[in-house]
Design a protein around this motif. Structure first.
Motif, PDB file in Angstrom:
ATOM      1  N   VAL A   1       0.830  -1.206   0.000  1.00 34.18           N
ATOM      2  CA  VAL A   1       0.000   0.000   0.000  1.00 34.18           C
ATOM      3  C   VAL A   1       0.865   1.257   0.000  1.00 34.18           C
ATOM      4  O   VAL A   1       0.490   2.283  -0.581  1.00 34.18           O
ATOM      5  CB  VAL A   1      -1.008   0.010   1.175  1.00 34.18           C
ATOM      6  CG1 VAL A   1      -1.982  -1.154   1.037  1.00 34.18           C
ATOM      7  CG2 VAL A   1      -0.328  -0.009   2.524  1.00 34.18           C
ATOM      8  N   ARG A   2       2.034   1.198   0.610  1.00 39.74           N
ATOM      9  CA  ARG A   2       2.971   2.335   0.547  1.00 39.74           C
ATOM     10  C   ARG A   2       3.415   2.596  -0.888  1.00 39.74           C
ATOM     11  O   ARG A   2       3.441   3.745  -1.336  1.00 39.74           O
ATOM     12  CB  ARG A   2       4.215   2.078   1.403  1.00 39.74           C
ATOM     13  CG  ARG A   2       4.042   2.210   2.884  1.00 39.74           C
ATOM     14  CD  ARG A   2       5.350   1.986   3.607  1.00 39.74           C
ATOM     15  NE  ARG A   2       6.259   3.108   3.427  1.00 39.74           N
ATOM     16  CZ  ARG A   2       7.369   3.070   2.687  1.00 39.74           C
ATOM     17  NH1 ARG A   2       7.694   1.972   2.020  1.00 39.74           N
ATOM     18  NH2 ARG A   2       8.143   4.123   2.598  1.00 39.74           N
ATOM     19  N   LEU A   3       3.762   1.514  -1.587  1.00 40.08           N
ATOM     20  CA  LEU A   3       4.284   1.665  -2.946  1.00 40.08           C
ATOM     21  C   LEU A   3       3.217   2.173  -3.916  1.00 40.08           C
ATOM     22  O   LEU A   3       3.562   2.654  -5.000  1.00 40.08           O
ATOM     23  CB  LEU A   3       4.844   0.328  -3.442  1.00 40.08           C
ATOM     24  CG  LEU A   3       6.085  -0.184  -2.718  1.00 40.08           C
ATOM     25  CD1 LEU A   3       6.466  -1.577  -3.218  1.00 40.08           C
ATOM     26  CD2 LEU A   3       7.257   0.776  -2.874  1.00 40.08           C
ATOM     27  N   ALA A   4       1.950   2.089  -3.553  1.00 40.02           N
ATOM     28  CA  ALA A   4       0.876   2.592  -4.415  1.00 40.02           C
ATOM     29  C   ALA A   4       0.722   4.104  -4.323  1.00 40.02           C
ATOM     30  O   ALA A   4      -0.005   4.701  -5.121  1.00 40.02           O
ATOM     31  CB  ALA A   4      -0.440   1.915  -4.049  1.00 40.02           C
ATOM     32  N   LEU A   5       1.406   4.729  -3.364  1.00 39.60           N
ATOM     33  CA  LEU A   5       1.293   6.177  -3.162  1.00 39.60           C
ATOM     34  C   LEU A   5       2.503   6.909  -3.726  1.00 39.60           C
ATOM     35  O   LEU A   5       3.597   6.341  -3.827  1.00 39.60           O
ATOM     36  CB  LEU A   5       1.187   6.482  -1.665  1.00 39.60           C
ATOM     37  CG  LEU A   5      -0.048   5.975  -0.923  1.00 39.60           C
ATOM     38  CD1 LEU A   5       0.139   6.191   0.577  1.00 39.60           C
ATOM     39  CD2 LEU A   5      -1.305   6.675  -1.424  1.00 39.60           C
ATOM     40  N   PRO A   6       2.341   8.189  -4.065  1.00 36.91           N
ATOM     41  CA  PRO A   6       3.517   8.996  -4.422  1.00 36.91           C
ATOM     42  C   PRO A   6       4.513   9.000  -3.270  1.00 36.91           C
ATOM     43  O   PRO A   6       4.133   8.916  -2.094  1.00 36.91           O
ATOM     44  CB  PRO A   6       2.921  10.398  -4.640  1.00 36.91           C
ATOM     45  CG  PRO A   6       1.485  10.159  -4.967  1.00 36.91           C
ATOM     46  CD  PRO A   6       1.083   8.948  -4.176  1.00 36.91           C
ATOM     47  N   ARG A   7       5.792   9.112  -3.588  1.00 36.93           N
ATOM     48  CA  ARG A   7       6.837   9.040  -2.563  1.00 36.93           C
ATOM     49  C   ARG A   7       6.615  10.047  -1.441  1.00 36.93           C
ATOM     50  O   ARG A   7       6.878   9.762  -0.265  1.00 36.93           O
ATOM     51  CB  ARG A   7       8.214   9.268  -3.197  1.00 36.93           C
ATOM     52  CG  ARG A   7       8.680   8.121  -4.067  1.00 36.93           C
ATOM     53  CD  ARG A   7      10.080   8.352  -4.586  1.00 36.93           C
ATOM     54  NE  ARG A   7      10.516   7.255  -5.439  1.00 36.93           N
ATOM     55  CZ  ARG A   7      11.051   6.132  -5.001  1.00 36.93           C
ATOM     56  NH1 ARG A   7      11.218   5.955  -3.687  1.00 36.93           N
ATOM     57  NH2 ARG A   7      11.424   5.180  -5.840  1.00 36.93           N
ATOM     58  N   SER A   8       6.139  11.240  -1.788  1.00 33.58           N
ATOM     59  CA  SER A   8       5.966  12.286  -0.778  1.00 33.58           C
ATOM     60  C   SER A   8       4.895  11.954   0.250  1.00 33.58           C
ATOM     61  O   SER A   8       4.845  12.560   1.320  1.00 33.58           O
ATOM     62  CB  SER A   8       5.615  13.613  -1.452  1.00 33.58           C
ATOM     63  OG  SER A   8       4.384  13.496  -2.168  1.00 33.58           O
ATOM     64  N   LEU A   9       4.030  10.979  -0.060  1.00 30.53           N
ATOM     65  CA  LEU A   9       2.931  10.638   0.843  1.00 30.53           C
ATOM     66  C   LEU A   9       3.108   9.284   1.517  1.00 30.53           C
ATOM     67  O   LEU A   9       2.249   8.868   2.292  1.00 30.53           O
ATOM     68  CB  LEU A   9       1.606  10.630   0.066  1.00 30.53           C
ATOM     69  CG  LEU A   9       1.090  11.987  -0.416  1.00 30.53           C
ATOM     70  CD1 LEU A   9      -0.187  11.798  -1.221  1.00 30.53           C
ATOM     71  CD2 LEU A   9       0.829  12.918   0.761  1.00 30.53           C
ATOM     72  N   ARG A  10       4.211   8.582   1.235  1.00 35.94           N
ATOM     73  CA  ARG A  10       4.372   7.246   1.796  1.00 35.94           C
ATOM     74  C   ARG A  10       4.686   7.317   3.284  1.00 35.94           C
ATOM     75  O   ARG A  10       5.685   7.904   3.696  1.00 35.94           O
ATOM     76  CB  ARG A  10       5.485   6.500   1.064  1.00 35.94           C
ATOM     77  CG  ARG A  10       5.123   6.143  -0.365  1.00 35.94           C
ATOM     78  CD  ARG A  10       6.264   5.451  -1.095  1.00 35.94           C
ATOM     79  NE  ARG A  10       5.907   5.237  -2.491  1.00 35.94           N
ATOM     80  CZ  ARG A  10       6.739   4.779  -3.409  1.00 35.94           C
ATOM     81  NH1 ARG A  10       7.998   4.474  -3.075  1.00 35.94           N
ATOM     82  NH2 ARG A  10       6.334   4.617  -4.661  1.00 35.94           N
ATOM     83  N   PRO A  11       3.865   6.696   4.121  1.00 32.11           N
ATOM     84  CA  PRO A  11       4.135   6.695   5.563  1.00 32.11           C
ATOM     85  C   PRO A  11       5.288   5.766   5.906  1.00 32.11           C
ATOM     86  O   PRO A  11       5.618   4.846   5.153  1.00 32.11           O
ATOM     87  CB  PRO A  11       2.819   6.191   6.159  1.00 32.11           C
ATOM     88  CG  PRO A  11       2.235   5.339   5.083  1.00 32.11           C
ATOM     89  CD  PRO A  11       2.621   5.984   3.781  1.00 32.11           C
ATOM     90  N   GLN A  12       5.895   6.008   7.031  1.00 37.48           N
ATOM     91  CA  GLN A  12       6.934   5.117   7.520  1.00 37.48           C
ATOM     92  C   GLN A  12       6.299   3.847   8.072  1.00 37.48           C
ATOM     93  O   GLN A  12       5.195   3.874   8.613  1.00 37.48           O
ATOM     94  CB  GLN A  12       7.754   5.799   8.621  1.00 37.48           C
ATOM     95  CG  GLN A  12       8.550   7.004   8.144  1.00 37.48           C
ATOM     96  CD  GLN A  12       9.592   6.622   7.108  1.00 37.48           C
ATOM     97  OE1 GLN A  12      10.348   5.664   7.310  1.00 37.48           O
ATOM     98  NE2 GLN A  12       9.651   7.353   6.008  1.00 37.48           N
ATOM     99  N   ILE A  13       6.969   2.726   7.906  1.00 38.95           N
ATOM    100  CA  ILE A  13       6.483   1.482   8.498  1.00 38.95           C
ATOM    101  C   ILE A  13       7.571   0.890   9.377  1.00 38.95           C
ATOM    102  O   ILE A  13       8.753   1.243   9.267  1.00 38.95           O
ATOM    103  CB  ILE A  13       6.046   0.456   7.435  1.00 38.95           C
ATOM    104  CG1 ILE A  13       7.224   0.056   6.542  1.00 38.95           C
ATOM    105  CG2 ILE A  13       4.900   0.987   6.612  1.00 38.95           C
ATOM    106  CD1 ILE A  13       6.868  -1.075   5.590  1.00 38.95           C
ATOM    107  N   LEU A  14       7.169   0.016  10.267  1.00 37.99           N
ATOM    108  CA  LEU A  14       8.116  -0.595  11.175  1.00 37.99           C
ATOM    109  C   LEU A  14       9.047  -1.534  10.410  1.00 37.99           C
ATOM    110  O   LEU A  14       8.669  -2.109   9.392  1.00 37.99           O
ATOM    111  CB  LEU A  14       7.370  -1.381  12.255  1.00 37.99           C
ATOM    112  CG  LEU A  14       6.487  -0.549  13.198  1.00 37.99           C
ATOM    113  CD1 LEU A  14       5.693  -1.477  14.111  1.00 37.99           C
ATOM    114  CD2 LEU A  14       7.330   0.421  14.001  1.00 37.99           C
ATOM    115  N   PRO A  15      10.286  -1.696  10.901  1.00 41.36           N
ATOM    116  CA  PRO A  15      11.193  -2.665  10.255  1.00 41.36           C
ATOM    117  C   PRO A  15      10.641  -4.072  10.400  1.00 41.36           C
ATOM    118  O   PRO A  15       9.752  -4.328  11.225  1.00 41.36           O
ATOM    119  CB  PRO A  15      12.505  -2.472  11.029  1.00 41.36           C
ATOM    120  CG  PRO A  15      12.101  -1.888  12.335  1.00 41.36           C
ATOM    121  CD  PRO A  15      10.914  -1.033  12.056  1.00 41.36           C
ATOM    122  N   PRO A  16      11.159  -5.012   9.605  1.00 40.71           N
ATOM    123  CA  PRO A  16      10.657  -6.386   9.691  1.00 40.71           C
ATOM    124  C   PRO A  16      10.719  -6.933  11.108  1.00 40.71           C
ATOM    125  O   PRO A  16      11.635  -6.636  11.883  1.00 40.71           O
ATOM    126  CB  PRO A  16      11.586  -7.157   8.752  1.00 40.71           C
ATOM    127  CG  PRO A  16      12.061  -6.134   7.767  1.00 40.71           C
ATOM    128  CD  PRO A  16      12.186  -4.861   8.566  1.00 40.71           C
TER     129      PRO A  16
END
Length: 408
Positions: free
Chosen positions: A302-317
């Motif tokens: 879902v992050r990759l579906a957004l423009p880079r400027s709007l991608r939220p941070q996610i927790l590491p694996p």
């Protein structure tokens, strides 16, 4: 392409194509990441509808209707998780709104079985010999191999796909055409060998993650997935050749950063790619990937579906759950009312190696004999210290649950 720009400070708005059981992980991941989620599905009774901030009853293959909705809802990105037929719509709508996504040409090539076989042939890639046929003038007498695969040109979930002898095609063809809106179908040679799947991430022109599984399938003439076991029993050289072949196709078609799902067969000459699509895979593969690697694949998607400027941070694996993991797609062996051994289920839930059992419907619900992904009744995720123990636990789960169907 729209000339709109995202409003600073507001939460990203994501359009999810499909809201069935396999889309739930993507819907939940988007919500967990603080996105405003708009979902659509032609079936307004789907379980994922409740997870969306807004839901619309629209066919995921109706590109123009979906594009109009995307513009009206001012969405920032669009995703088609776990469904081949919606990927071309995702590509088209991404082009309209100016968000990341596969190009329409790549999406149509990778999701149309006839076009993909023609692409493989044109590039000299290993592939089953295939012909796109017309139901009004098809002549099975020209077929000389012992076994063929009959399939709609466009479908997902193994719907309408059968392994057949030439003289069985006429009998099975109506079932195949039932899942082919444009009445196109493909007949291709059956390649014997171990079946497998790769679920992964394609980022920056490279494979950033690849989980290679053994794919368990229903007995012939069916081909539907019954589960996945990881790690797959393929040696390192085979795995390298397989991943190189996947990367070659994704790069050649210009696929941008995306999850990918690939089904393959291990022929005597090496890996043969049967299907490759730029989307999350179904059959609970995301849960298996998380158990195997700790990676939250739906969150990445879902992050990759957004423009880079709007991608939220996610927790590491996270820490992987174990060195071996499997998922079983549960289905009924007959049509009737769902039944299973509730004592056996309770005993399984007490096992530390069982990561979870989920039922799509209660005992007593009407079910059909398992033939494709629409017929699943549940799933089980399980762990083991190695593949040998994993195989034994796979058999044990099936034996303890005893999924069956009572007559109506």
């Amino acid at each position: 392409m729209s000339d709109r720009s995202p409003e600073a400070g507001r939460c990203p708005r994501l359009l999810v194509l499909g809201a069935g059981s396999y889309q739930i992980p993507a819907l939940q991941a988007a919500r967990n990441l603080g996105m405003h989620v708009i979902a659509l599905d032609r079936n307004d009774k789907v379980p994922g509808a409740a997870l969306a901030d807004a839901f619309h009853s629209i066919d995921t293959t109706d590109r123009e209707a979906v594009a109009r909705l995307a513009l009206a809802e001012n969405v920032d990105g669009v995703i088609a998780p776990c469904t081949d037929v919606a990927v071309p719509t995702q590509a088209y709508v991404a082009g309209v709104i100016g968000s990341p996504g596969p190009g329409v040409e790549a999406a149509e090539t990778l999701t149309d079985k006839a076009r993909f076989r023609a692409y493989q042939a044109r590039r000299g890639l290993p592939h089953p010999r295939a012909v796109e046929a017309d139901p009004d003038c098809f002549d099975a007498a020209s077929l000389t191999e012992h076994a063929y695969v009959l399939k709609p040109a466009r479908s997902s979930g193994s719907k309408g796909i059968f392994v057949v002898a030439p003289d069985e095609i006429g009998e099975r063809l109506p079932q195949t055409l039932a899942y082919s809106p444009d009445r196109r179908f493909v007949v291709e040679t059956f390649i014997a060998g171990a079946q497998g799947t790769v679920e992964g991430l394609w980022i920056g022109g490279e494979i950033a993650l690849a989980v290679v599984t053994d794919r368990l399938t229903a007995p012939a003439p069916l081909v539907a997935t019954l589960g996945h076991l990881w790690p797959g029993r393929f040696d390192e050289d085979f795995r390298r050749r397989l991943l190189d072949a996947i990367a070659d196709i994704l790069a050649d078609l210009g696929v941008p950063d995306s999850p990918f799902d690939c089904d393959f067969v291990a022929s005597p000459d090496g890996p043969v790619i049967l299907e490759l699509t730029p989307r999350l895979g179904g059959n609970s593969l995301s849960k298996l990937v998380r158990a195997a690697t700790g990676t939250d694949l739906p969150a990445q998607a879902v992050r990759l579906a957004l423009p880079r400027s709007l991608r939220p941070q996610i927790l590491p694996p996270e820490t992987p759950m174990g060195p071996a993991a499997g998922v079983i797609v549960l289905g009924s062996p007959a049509t009737g009312r769902l039944a299973f051994d509730e004592v056996g289920e309770a005993s399984l839930k007490a096992e530390p190696w069982l990561a979870g059992i989920a039922w799509d419907m209660p005992a007593g619900a009407a079910v059909r004999r398992f033939a494709n992904g629409q017929d699943r009744v549940g799933e089980a995720l399980f762990l083991a210290p190695d593949r040998t123990v994993l195989d034994a636990r796979h058999a044990e789960i099936l034996q303890r649950l005893k999924v069956s169907a009572r007559s109506c």
